[in-house]
Design a protein around this motif. Structure first.
Motif, mmCIF file in Angstrom:
data_model
loop_
_atom_site.group_PDB
_atom_site.id
_atom_site.type_symbol
_atom_site.label_atom_id
_atom_site.label_comp_id
_atom_site.label_asym_id
_atom_site.label_seq_id
_atom_site.Cartn_x
_atom_site.Cartn_y
_atom_site.Cartn_z
ATOM 1 N N LEU A 50 0.849 -1.195 0.000
ATOM 2 C CA LEU A 50 0.000 0.000 0.000
ATOM 3 C C LEU A 50 0.881 1.239 0.000
ATOM 4 O O LEU A 50 1.851 1.317 0.765
ATOM 5 N N ASP A 51 0.550 2.226 -0.797
ATOM 6 C CA ASP A 51 1.325 3.476 -0.805
ATOM 7 C C ASP A 51 1.362 4.106 0.584
ATOM 8 O O ASP A 51 2.377 4.695 0.986
ATOM 9 N N ARG A 52 0.283 3.947 1.322
ATOM 10 C CA ARG A 52 0.240 4.455 2.698
ATOM 11 C C ARG A 52 1.447 3.968 3.522
ATOM 12 O O ARG A 52 2.091 4.749 4.222
ATOM 13 N N ASP A 53 1.758 2.664 3.415
ATOM 14 C CA ASP A 53 2.869 2.084 4.187
ATOM 15 C C ASP A 53 4.217 2.495 3.597
ATOM 16 O O ASP A 53 5.176 2.762 4.331
ATOM 17 N N LEU A 54 4.287 2.525 2.284
ATOM 18 C CA LEU A 54 5.545 2.895 1.625
ATOM 19 C C LEU A 54 5.874 4.365 1.884
ATOM 20 O O LEU A 54 7.045 4.741 1.973
ATOM 21 N N ASN A 55 4.829 5.176 2.039
ATOM 22 C CA ASN A 55 5.058 6.607 2.312
ATOM 23 C C ASN A 55 5.700 6.833 3.679
ATOM 24 O O ASN A 55 6.390 7.828 3.889
ATOM 25 N N ILE A 56 5.463 5.917 4.610
ATOM 26 C CA ILE A 56 6.139 5.993 5.912
ATOM 27 C C ILE A 56 7.642 5.894 5.695
ATOM 28 O O ILE A 56 8.434 6.665 6.245
ATOM 29 N N VAL A 57 8.031 4.946 4.856
ATOM 30 C CA VAL A 57 9.461 4.743 4.572
ATOM 31 C C VAL A 57 10.015 5.955 3.804
ATOM 32 O O VAL A 57 11.100 6.458 4.119
ATOM 33 N N ARG A 58 9.245 6.438 2.849
ATOM 34 C CA ARG A 58 9.685 7.619 2.078
ATOM 35 C C ARG A 58 9.931 8.809 3.011
ATOM 36 O O ARG A 58 10.944 9.502 2.901
ATOM 37 N N ARG A 59 9.004 9.016 3.910
ATOM 38 C CA ARG A 59 9.112 10.157 4.829
ATOM 39 C C ARG A 59 10.352 10.020 5.723
ATOM 40 O O ARG A 59 11.051 10.997 5.992
ATOM 41 N N ALA A 60 10.642 8.789 6.137
ATOM 42 C CA ALA A 60 11.817 8.561 6.990
ATOM 43 C C ALA A 60 13.097 8.917 6.237
ATOM 44 O O ALA A 60 14.015 9.524 6.807
ATOM 45 N N TYR A 61 13.151 8.555 4.961
ATOM 46 C CA TYR A 61 14.360 8.864 4.183
ATOM 47 C C TYR A 61 14.494 10.367 3.953
ATOM 48 O O TYR A 61 15.613 10.904 3.904
ATOM 49 N N GLU A 62 13.370 11.063 3.836
ATOM 50 C CA GLU A 62 13.415 12.531 3.741
ATOM 51 C C GLU A 62 13.948 13.128 5.040
ATOM 52 O O GLU A 62 14.848 13.967 5.033
#
Lengths: 421, 421
Positions: free
Chosen positions: B341-353
């Motif tokens: 789910l993009d919702r879960d992947l966005n958590i990871v994206r935000r962490a890398y930001e």
């Protein structure tokens, strides 16, 4: 005689292997693979299941009973075991829940039956039954009755099932724990197990009393708890209710557990020294040893679990085994109804001697094994056996597992008369 | 479009219930019982399984990622998560074991393959394979390859199976993780999972690669450990070997996990900040949510477990979920190959930001869902669904679960070139 019977059992264990010569050289014969031994000089295993076998064999329970304890050492050990049980049962300290509530009260022949509701956790409501003898003159002893697997509080109380599918054809005199106790003037407080009876899920539509305990057990384990921790926590709340009920003599609280119910009994006995006496209606065994010896695989090469994850309590075996826990009940009055190995029962006997009250312990075997000469008496069980062989070696008569009113009621009557002052 | 697809999936979910009008009024229709709701005013449940459902829903992981973290809060959270992972994995501190030993070394086309033996516990020996490219000029990056369920180190290394029954018909290019990495100049170190391949028990006679992980998992749990704790401990020992091997650049250690192998990857990533980069070859999901929503019972009224006790880690969900753990890998290079789910992947994206290196993260979906318009994009999954519905709702294409060389190899080549100084 004992030796002959043991030899016969062992011979039986290997007779399938001898008779069933494989037709093809590569046929898998389960009994040939029961025993787990390292084929390396350094004794190590590469198979993880076999590594675990070695780890199980190396497990030394921290609170193993030692027959050479001095009385002071015994008391120190007992206190340590009590704390360890508290630590691994994780009973939460829940505050600000509503008080238990009486739902209904109905007269029966010679007693009144009540149904109560209580609130052990913010998410949870639970229920119990109370059977009160007619014409109560003074406070009466209170006995908590805990069913076996597949049992319900209604069955123990001789009440109609709450769901048509929970109605089973059973012999009343082999299950009616509550009725038996109320008949002798006690107040019987009867509980369900977690995930069973009124606490089950969809079984009323499908499986009836073949309750799916493991669905609840799995999620409890995920959250760092366990089925037994949760189950005994609920029962401890009912015990707390019993302590404050005006009709019950809180100095005469008894816990009577049948089969699965003995597990919650052992927890309550360990953590609550105020309980007066115990009815352990099962055989007694060393469950770590059972796991170690019962390794004969099935036809798919899968070695059995002795039981389901309902019985999985992380760190239990690191701390103790059933005979240790039961020994720690001493010197409080205790009856064991269905024997086991004399080796394990002697641990309990020794504890009652050490605690100065051997007269507070009574041990019965399955009727088939009441004569000591009919029992197998081993110190070490052979490894690599299957379930049937295990039960045979520890003197279990599976056809005779029921509420043993015939031994329990006279024992309890005598005990309560003795201590009635 | 997204909404339409979601609506279709939900409609599908209920169509069995609508079509299958019971012939008898008391027939049990599983899909009618998926949703768990209290029928009491106080919201409590009497069914233990339903109490647990409420407890799961009330579980707030202590180390849930918060997208509003400041960089300092992020680092503090990351350190807390690391310690919590160490705490629940129980890796023992074993001393005085023999050093790993080279068993054999054989030339292959373009590389040499070695087999090593190591001694992680007093009861245990374990093995790993090493593939070393020919003509190594200097220290090379080392990649630990961890198979999926049913996989063996031999399959990942394109070596013949150690047992005839472990030979399976598979497409080489969808499994040959080791061969792929060694082909691009890396040293591939390939491990088995606990209870699988060479570490299995009797499966070589019977079930082949349908390994019985749960036999090992059960006894680990009894002893206060867990399958993942044990499995990742073994892999951590191999990682320690890699750090001291003269041919491997210990500043370029990579962990590449396929399917089940991503679980050990997550543990290693959390506890060992010295690992350079990660290949997460699976979809990413929230396993607590999966347990909460996947409650449609089977025809016997049994609600499913999302998985077996191999995945049971006491107190995991009290601490974190998969997306949190993967987020805590930031800013170390990471590729996720099969979406979710993009919702879960966005958590990871935000962490890398937050960690200042969004360029170190690459996310791919199953080819079928590579177009964002083809994906379901939900914030909340509906409760009461079954396994198929769950996979549909989180964008899983089960026919396409394999080693994604096509996305991984170019990513890794580019990454190693970028950081080659």
């Amino acid at each position: 005689m004992k030796f002959l019977r043991y030899t016969a059992a062992i011979a039986m264990a290997f007779c399938f292997a001898l008779n069933a010569q494989p037709q093809q050289s590569n046929a898998f014969v389960p009994s040939e693979h029961g025993l787990i031994k390292s084929d390396r000089e350094d004794g190590r295993f590469i198979s993880s299941r076999r590594v675990l076998q070695a780890m199980l064999k190396n497990t030394e329970p921290k609170y193993a009973f030692n027959p050479a304890f001095s009385p002071a050492e015994f008391r120190k050990w007992q206190a340590g075991l009590r704390q360890a049980m508290k630590d691994i049962m994780f009973h939460p300290d829940i505050k600000n829940q509503p008080a238990p509530r009486l739902l209904k009260s109905e007269p029966r022949k010679g007693y009144t039956i009540e149904k109560w509701e209580f609130y052990p956790l913010p998410e949870c409501v639970s229920t119990f039954l109370v059977m009160i003898p007619d014409n109560l003159q003074k406070k009466a002893p209170g006995v908590m009755c805990i069913p076996g697997s597949g049992g319900t509080k209604e069955r123990l109380a001789s009440e109609p099932p709450i769901e048509p599918k929970f109605d089973e054809n059973y012999h009343n005199d082999k299950i009616d724990m509550g009725l038996s106790y109320v008949g002798m003037g006690l107040i019987a407080v009867i509980v369900d197990h977690a995930a069973a009876g009124e606490a089950s899920d969809l079984e009323k539509y499908t499986l009836g009393t073949n309750f799916h305990y493991d669905g609840t057990a799995r999620y409890l384990l995920e959250l760092g708890w366990s089925y037994l921790g949760y189950d005994s926590f609920l029962h401890a709340q009912v015990l707390n209710w019993m302590k404050q009920d005006k009709r019950i003599n809180k100095d005469r609280l008894i816990v009577s557990g049948f089969s699965l119910g003995t597990e919650s009994l052992m927890v309550l006995a360990s953590i609550d020294p105020s309980i007066y006496a115990f009815v352990y209606n099962d055989f007694l065994c060393n469950t770590l040893e059972r796991a170690i010896v019962m390794t004969e695989p099935d036809k798919n090469g899968i070695r059995p679990f002795p039981n389901t994850i309902r019985h999985l309590i992380p760190n239990f075996w690191n701390n103790f085994n059933f005979p240790d826990i039961v020994a720690a009940i001493a010197p409080r009055p205790l009856i064991l109804t269905e024997g086991g190995l004399d080796r394990d029962l002697n641990i309990v006997r020794r504890a009652y001697e050490l605690a100065g009250h051997p007269e507070n312990l009574e041990i019965h075997h399955y009727p088939k094994f009441s004569d000591p000469r009919s029992r197998i008496d081993l110190n070490t069980l052979p490894e690599g056996i299957n379930r049937d062989q295990y039960y045979d070696l520890v003197n279990v008569d599976r056809t005779s597992h029921y509420f043993k009113a015939v031994t329990i009621l006279p024992w309890m009557k005598k005990l309560l008369q003795r201590d009635a002052r």
